[in-house]
Design an enzyme around this catalytic site. Structure first.
Site, PDB file in Angstrom:
ATOM      1  N   GLU A  92      56.543  90.447   9.674  1.00  0.00           N
ATOM      2  CA  GLU A  92      57.941  90.541   9.223  1.00  0.00           C
ATOM      3  C   GLU A  92      58.797  91.093  10.359  1.00  0.00           C
ATOM      4  O   GLU A  92      58.266  91.601  11.352  1.00  0.00           O
ATOM      5  CB  GLU A  92      58.025  91.487   8.015  1.00  0.00           C
ATOM      6  CG  GLU A  92      57.192  91.007   6.840  1.00  0.00           C
ATOM      7  CD  GLU A  92      57.318  91.910   5.612  1.00  0.00           C
ATOM      8  OE1 GLU A  92      57.984  92.964   5.717  1.00  0.00           O
ATOM      9  OE2 GLU A  92      56.755  91.534   4.575  1.00  0.00           O
ATOM     10  N   PRO A  93      60.123  91.053  10.196  1.00  0.00           N
ATOM     11  CA  PRO A  93      60.979  91.591  11.269  1.00  0.00           C
ATOM     12  C   PRO A  93      60.603  93.020  11.652  1.00  0.00           C
ATOM     13  O   PRO A  93      60.635  93.381  12.823  1.00  0.00           O
ATOM     14  CB  PRO A  93      62.386  91.522  10.665  1.00  0.00           C
ATOM     15  CG  PRO A  93      62.319  90.387   9.688  1.00  0.00           C
ATOM     16  CD  PRO A  93      60.927  90.397   9.129  1.00  0.00           C
TER      17      PRO A  93
ATOM     18  N   GLN B  55      47.605  80.259  41.426  1.00  0.00           N
ATOM     19  CA  GLN B  55      47.489  80.717  42.812  1.00  0.00           C
ATOM     20  C   GLN B  55      46.760  79.686  43.685  1.00  0.00           C
ATOM     21  O   GLN B  55      47.169  79.408  44.805  1.00  0.00           O
ATOM     22  CB  GLN B  55      46.736  82.070  42.840  1.00  0.00           C
ATOM     23  CG  GLN B  55      46.911  82.854  44.120  1.00  0.00           C
ATOM     24  CD  GLN B  55      48.345  83.359  44.292  1.00  0.00           C
ATOM     25  OE1 GLN B  55      49.147  83.319  43.376  1.00  0.00           O
ATOM     26  NE2 GLN B  55      48.652  83.804  45.487  1.00  0.00           N
TER      27      GLN B  55
ATOM     28  N   THR C 155      47.418  91.881  18.944  1.00  0.00           N
ATOM     29  CA  THR C 155      47.546  92.054  20.395  1.00  0.00           C
ATOM     30  C   THR C 155      46.259  92.655  20.978  1.00  0.00           C
ATOM     31  O   THR C 155      45.420  93.194  20.240  1.00  0.00           O
ATOM     32  CB  THR C 155      48.693  93.043  20.718  1.00  0.00           C
ATOM     33  OG1 THR C 155      48.370  94.296  20.089  1.00  0.00           O
ATOM     34  CG2 THR C 155      50.035  92.549  20.210  1.00  0.00           C
TER      35      THR C 155
ATOM     36  N   ILE D  62      56.307  82.646  12.001  1.00  0.00           N
ATOM     37  CA  ILE D  62      55.264  82.044  11.160  1.00  0.00           C
ATOM     38  C   ILE D  62      54.889  80.657  11.694  1.00  0.00           C
ATOM     39  O   ILE D  62      55.667  79.698  11.593  1.00  0.00           O
ATOM     40  CB  ILE D  62      55.714  81.996   9.672  1.00  0.00           C
ATOM     41  CG1 ILE D  62      56.119  83.404   9.211  1.00  0.00           C
ATOM     42  CG2 ILE D  62      54.609  81.417   8.799  1.00  0.00           C
ATOM     43  CD1 ILE D  62      55.071  84.507   9.394  1.00  0.00           C
TER      44      ILE D  62
ATOM     45  N   GLU E 234      47.600  86.944  16.387  1.00  0.00           N
ATOM     46  CA  GLU E 234      46.396  87.338  15.624  1.00  0.00           C
ATOM     47  C   GLU E 234      45.874  88.706  16.095  1.00  0.00           C
ATOM     48  O   GLU E 234      44.668  88.959  16.104  1.00  0.00           O
ATOM     49  CB  GLU E 234      45.328  86.240  15.644  1.00  0.00           C
ATOM     50  CG  GLU E 234      45.890  84.947  15.043  1.00  0.00           C
ATOM     51  CD  GLU E 234      44.877  83.979  14.484  1.00  0.00           C
ATOM     52  OE1 GLU E 234      43.769  84.408  14.153  1.00  0.00           O
ATOM     53  OE2 GLU E 234      45.224  82.787  14.365  1.00  0.00           O
TER      54      GLU E 234
ATOM     55  N   LEU F 174      52.324  86.858   7.255  1.00  0.00           N
ATOM     56  CA  LEU F 174      52.045  88.291   7.208  1.00  0.00           C
ATOM     57  C   LEU F 174      53.165  89.067   7.913  1.00  0.00           C
ATOM     58  O   LEU F 174      53.771  89.967   7.350  1.00  0.00           O
ATOM     59  CB  LEU F 174      50.682  88.561   7.888  1.00  0.00           C
ATOM     60  CG  LEU F 174      50.257  90.015   8.058  1.00  0.00           C
ATOM     61  CD1 LEU F 174      49.999  90.670   6.705  1.00  0.00           C
ATOM     62  CD2 LEU F 174      48.973  90.106   8.917  1.00  0.00           C
TER      63      LEU F 174
ATOM     64  N   ARG G 182      42.830  69.452  48.236  1.00  0.00           N
ATOM     65  CA  ARG G 182      43.926  69.957  49.065  1.00  0.00           C
ATOM     66  C   ARG G 182      43.385  70.478  50.402  1.00  0.00           C
ATOM     67  O   ARG G 182      42.493  71.338  50.431  1.00  0.00           O
ATOM     68  CB  ARG G 182      44.615  71.095  48.292  1.00  0.00           C
ATOM     69  CG  ARG G 182      45.595  71.903  49.089  1.00  0.00           C
ATOM     70  CD  ARG G 182      46.887  71.183  49.278  1.00  0.00           C
ATOM     71  NE  ARG G 182      47.893  72.051  49.893  1.00  0.00           N
ATOM     72  CZ  ARG G 182      49.016  71.612  50.393  1.00  0.00           C
ATOM     73  NH1 ARG G 182      49.302  70.311  50.363  1.00  0.00           N
ATOM     74  NH2 ARG G 182      49.882  72.445  50.929  1.00  0.00           N
TER      75      ARG G 182
HETATM   76  N1  COS Z   1      37.839  93.396   6.721  1.00  0.00           N
HETATM   77  C1  COS Z   1      37.929  93.906   5.465  1.00  0.00           C
HETATM   78  N2  COS Z   1      38.661  94.986   5.154  1.00  0.00           N
HETATM   79  C2  COS Z   1      39.339  95.589   6.158  1.00  0.00           C
HETATM   80  C3  COS Z   1      39.285  95.123   7.475  1.00  0.00           C
HETATM   81  C4  COS Z   1      38.500  93.988   7.742  1.00  0.00           C
HETATM   82  N3  COS Z   1      38.407  93.489   8.986  1.00  0.00           N
HETATM   83  N4  COS Z   1      40.068  95.905   8.251  1.00  0.00           N
HETATM   84  C5  COS Z   1      40.573  96.849   7.442  1.00  0.00           C
HETATM   85  N5  COS Z   1      40.133  96.648   6.180  1.00  0.00           N
HETATM   86  C6  COS Z   1      40.423  97.470   4.997  1.00  0.00           C
HETATM   87  C7  COS Z   1      40.027  98.919   5.269  1.00  0.00           C
HETATM   88  O1  COS Z   1      38.672  99.135   4.969  1.00  0.00           O
HETATM   89  C8  COS Z   1      40.950  99.688   4.326  1.00  0.00           C
HETATM   90  O2  COS Z   1      40.430  99.633   3.023  1.00  0.00           O
HETATM   91  P1  COS Z   1      40.101 101.017   2.201  1.00  0.00           P
HETATM   92  O3  COS Z   1      41.419 101.729   2.110  1.00  0.00           O
HETATM   93  O4  COS Z   1      39.573 100.534   0.898  1.00  0.00           O
HETATM   94  O5  COS Z   1      39.120 101.748   3.045  1.00  0.00           O
HETATM   95  C9  COS Z   1      42.215  98.833   4.320  1.00  0.00           C
HETATM   96  O6  COS Z   1      41.823  97.521   4.736  1.00  0.00           O
HETATM   97  C10 COS Z   1      43.257  99.376   5.270  1.00  0.00           C
HETATM   98  O7  COS Z   1      42.684  99.413   6.565  1.00  0.00           O
HETATM   99  P2  COS Z   1      43.182 100.403   7.706  1.00  0.00           P
HETATM  100  O8  COS Z   1      43.318 101.779   7.139  1.00  0.00           O
HETATM  101  O9  COS Z   1      42.328 100.213   8.881  1.00  0.00           O
HETATM  102  O10 COS Z   1      44.668  99.831   7.963  1.00  0.00           O
HETATM  103  P3  COS Z   1      45.740 100.216   9.034  1.00  0.00           P
HETATM  104  O11 COS Z   1      47.077 100.176   8.396  1.00  0.00           O
HETATM  105  O12 COS Z   1      45.352 101.463   9.746  1.00  0.00           O
HETATM  106  O13 COS Z   1      45.772  98.980  10.078  1.00  0.00           O
HETATM  107  C11 COS Z   1      45.151  97.360  11.729  1.00  0.00           C
HETATM  108  C12 COS Z   1      44.739  98.313  10.582  1.00  0.00           C
HETATM  109  C13 COS Z   1      46.043  98.003  12.777  1.00  0.00           C
HETATM  110  C14 COS Z   1      43.833  96.963  12.351  1.00  0.00           C
HETATM  111  C15 COS Z   1      45.874  96.123  11.110  1.00  0.00           C
HETATM  112  O14 COS Z   1      47.156  96.467  10.649  1.00  0.00           O
HETATM  113  C16 COS Z   1      45.991  94.962  12.069  1.00  0.00           C
HETATM  114  O15 COS Z   1      45.035  94.206  12.263  1.00  0.00           O
HETATM  115  N6  COS Z   1      47.173  94.782  12.678  1.00  0.00           N
HETATM  116  C17 COS Z   1      47.436  93.601  13.474  1.00  0.00           C
HETATM  117  C18 COS Z   1      47.991  92.541  12.593  1.00  0.00           C
HETATM  118  C19 COS Z   1      47.871  91.205  13.218  1.00  0.00           C
HETATM  119  O16 COS Z   1      46.846  90.786  13.725  1.00  0.00           O
HETATM  120  N7  COS Z   1      48.968  90.467  13.135  1.00  0.00           N
HETATM  121  C20 COS Z   1      49.002  89.142  13.634  1.00  0.00           C
HETATM  122  C21 COS Z   1      49.681  88.350  12.604  1.00  0.00           C
HETATM  123  S1  COS Z   1      48.863  86.901  12.223  1.00  0.00           S
HETATM  124  S2  COS Z   1      49.264  85.694  13.689  1.00  0.00           S
END
Ligand code: COS
Length: 383
Positions: free
Chosen positions: A126-127, A337, A366, A156, A364, A124, A269
Site C-alpha cells: 500500500e502507499p 562493463q 528487499t 500491483i 517480493e 499486499l 571484440r
Molecule cells: N510462513 C508462515 N507464517 C509466517 C511466515 C512464513 N514465512 N512469516 C511470518 N509468519 C507468521 C509469524 O509466525 C507470525 O505468526 P504468530 O503471531 O502466530 O507467531 C505472523 O506471521 C507475523 O509474523 P512476524 O511477527 O514475523 O511479522 P512482522 O510484522 O515482524 O514482519 C516481515 C515480518 C518483515 C518478514 C514481513 O512483513 C515481510 O516479509 N515484509 C516484506 C513484504 C514483502 O515481501 N513485500 C513485497 C510485496 S509482494 S511483490
C-alpha cells in the site's frame, strides 16, 4: 523432486526453443511498445505456461518446486517481462488459493488461472505499507453475506490485466498487527474496484503495474480465502516464501543470458590486436560471474528440493532470493562493463537487462528484508 525426467526434459526443451525462437526476437519490440503482442500471449497459453505450478486436478501441470525452478531458469533466458505475465498465476496471484483456499475456491478459480483465461494478481503493498506489510490499512468489514473493502494497493504487478486479485485487508481493526489481516479473492469489474493509471518504470517494459483502489467494494463473504479470518498475513508470507525461490530462479536465468552475451562479445571484440576475452582483467569479470551464478543456481535447486520435502524454507528462500538477486545485479554490472561503450547503448540490449534486473533486489521483499528474515530465524532457532 523430479517425477519423470523424460517428460521434464521435453518440457524444458520446448520452453527453451520458445524462448529462443519466439521471445528473444521480440525483446526490443516489446520494450519499445511496452506491450506483449497478443499472439505471443496465446502461444504462452498453448504451452501451458500459465499453469506450470497449478495442480493437475485443476488443469495445470502440477510441477514440483524443483521442476518449476528448472523451467524458470529457461524462461529467465529472455526479458523478464514475458515471465511476469504468467508468473503471477503460478506464483503470488495463484498460490494464496492453492495453499489456503477452500475446495470450492480452488475448483472455481484455478482452472481459469491454469489456462491463462484470467490473470491473477497479488495486492499486499500500500502507499504507506511496503516492507512493513503487517501495517497495512485496507479494511474489510463484514456486512451480512458480504465484506466491504476500502483502501488503496500500490505497485500491483499485472493489475491492469488481472481477472482476480488476492487482497490482504484488515478484518479486525482492533488488532493493529498481522493477526487482524485476512486474504480475499476479488474479481476485476466488481463495483467499487478501480485502477490507477499504469505506472512508468525503470525497466521491465511490457510488464505493467498500477494502483488498485477499493471504495465500498462489496465482495461475497465466500471469497474470504479458506473461509477463515485473521490468517491472511500468514497466507501472504507462505505465498512469498515460494515466490522468493522463483525470483531467485529467474535471477539465475537472466544472469545466464547476460553472461553468455558478455562472453560472446568478449570473444568477438578486438582491442590491442586480440579479443578482449584474452585479457586477464576481462577474464576476472567473466570468472567471478560464472562462479557466483553457479553458487546461486545450487542454492535455488536446494531450496526448491527442501520445499518439495515439505520442510519450512523461510530461511532458505530468503537466502536464495537475496544471494541470487544480488548476484544478478553484479553480473549485469559486469556485463555492461565488458561491453564497454556498447553496453551503454540501447542497440546491444544489455543496458535493458541492467535496468530490468534491478527490480529483483526490491520486489517480493528487499534484500534488507531477506537479511532480517534470515537473521531472525537464526536467532529464534538458537534461543
Ligand atoms: N510462513 C508462515 N507464517 C509466517 C511466515 C512464513 N514465512 N512469516 C511470518 N509468519 C507468521 C509469524 O509466525 C507470525 O505468526 P504468530 O503471531 O502466530 O507467531 C505472523 O506471521 C507475523 O509474523 P512476524 O511477527 O514475523 O511479522 P512482522 O510484522 O515482524 O514482519 C516481515 C515480518 C518483515 C518478514 C514481513 O512483513 C515481510 O516479509 N515484509 C516484506 C513484504 C514483502 O515481501 N513485500 C513485497 C510485496 S509482494 S511483490
Amino acid at each position: 523432486m523430479i517425477r519423470d525426467q523424460e517428460t521434464l526434459n521435453l518440457l524444458l526443451d520446448t520452453i527453451s526453443r520458445f524462448v529462443r525462437e519466439r521471445l528473444i526476437p521480440h525483446e526490443a519490440i516489446v520494450a519499445d511498445a511496452d506491450r506483449i503482442p497478443d499472439e505471443l500471449i496465446q502461444e504462452m497459453r498453448e504451452l501451458g505456461l500459465f499453469g506450470l505450478s497449478i495442480p493437475e486436478e485443476h488443469g495445470g501441470m502440477g510441477l514440483t518446486m524443483e521442476e518449476e525452478v528448472l523451467a524458470t531458469f529457461e524462461i529467465g533466458y529472455t526479458s523478464p517481462c514475458f515471465r511476469s505475465l504468467f508468473a503471477t498465476n503460478n506464483g503470488i496471484g495463484g498460490q494464496g488459493i492453492i495453499i489456503d483456499g477452500s475446495d470450492a475456491q480452488k475448483a472455481h478459480y484455478l482452472p481459469k488461472l491454469a489456462t491463462g483465461e484470467i490473470i491473477g494478481s497479488f495486492a499486499l503493498t500500500e502507499p504507506d505499507s511496503g516492507s512493513d506489510a503487517a501495517s497495512l490499512r485496507t479494511t474489510a468489514v463484514r456486512d451480512g453475506d458480504f465484506y466491504v473493502l476500502n483502501g488503496t494497493k500500490r505497485y500491483i504487478t499485472n493489475a491492469p490485466e488481472a481477472g482476480i486479485f488476492t487482497v490482504m485487508a484488515r478484518t479486525d481493526p482492533t488488532k493493529k498487527s498481522a493477526d487482524g489481516i485476512s486474504a480475499f479473492i476479488v474479481e476485476a469489474g466488481t463495483p467499487g474496484l478501480s485502477l490507477g493509471p499504469i505506472d512508468k518504470k525503470m525497466g521491465q517494459k511490457g510488464a505493467h503495474i498500477c494502483d488498485v483502489i477499493f471504495e465500498d467494494c462489496r465482495i461475497p463473504a465466500a471469497n474470504l480465502i479458506g473461509g477463515k479470518e485473521g490468517v491472511g498475513f500468514k497466507t501472504a508470507m507462505k505465498v512469498l516464501d515460494k515466490g522468493r525461490i522463483n525470483i531467485a530462479a529467474v535471477s539465475v536465468g537472466v544472469a545466464r543470458r547476460m553472461l553468455d552475451d558478455a562472453l560472446r562479445y568478449a570473444c568477438e571484440r578486438k582491442q590491442f590486436g586480440k579479443p578482449i576475452a584474452e585479457f586477464q582483467l576481462v577474464q576476472a569479470m567473466l570468472a567471478d560471474s560464472k562462479a557466483e551464478l553457479y553458487a546461486a543456481q545450487c542454492m535455488v535447486v536446494d531450496a526448491a528440493r527442501r520445499r518439495d520435502q515439505g520442510l519450512d524454507v523461510g530461511t532458505e528462500a530468503a537466502c536464495a532470493k537475496m544471494f541470487a538477486s544480488e548476484m544478478c545485479g553484479r553480473v549485469a554490472d559486469r556485463a555492461v562493463q565488458v561491453f564497454g561503450g556498447a553496453g551503454y547503448l540501447a542497440e546491444y540490449g544489455i543496458e535493458r537487462f541492467y535496468r530490468d534486473v534491478r527490480l529483483f533486489r526490491i520486489f517480493e521483499g528487499t534484500t534488507q528484508i531477506q537479511q532480517l528474515v534470515i537473521a531472525r530465524n537464526m536467532i529464534r532457532e538458537h534461543t
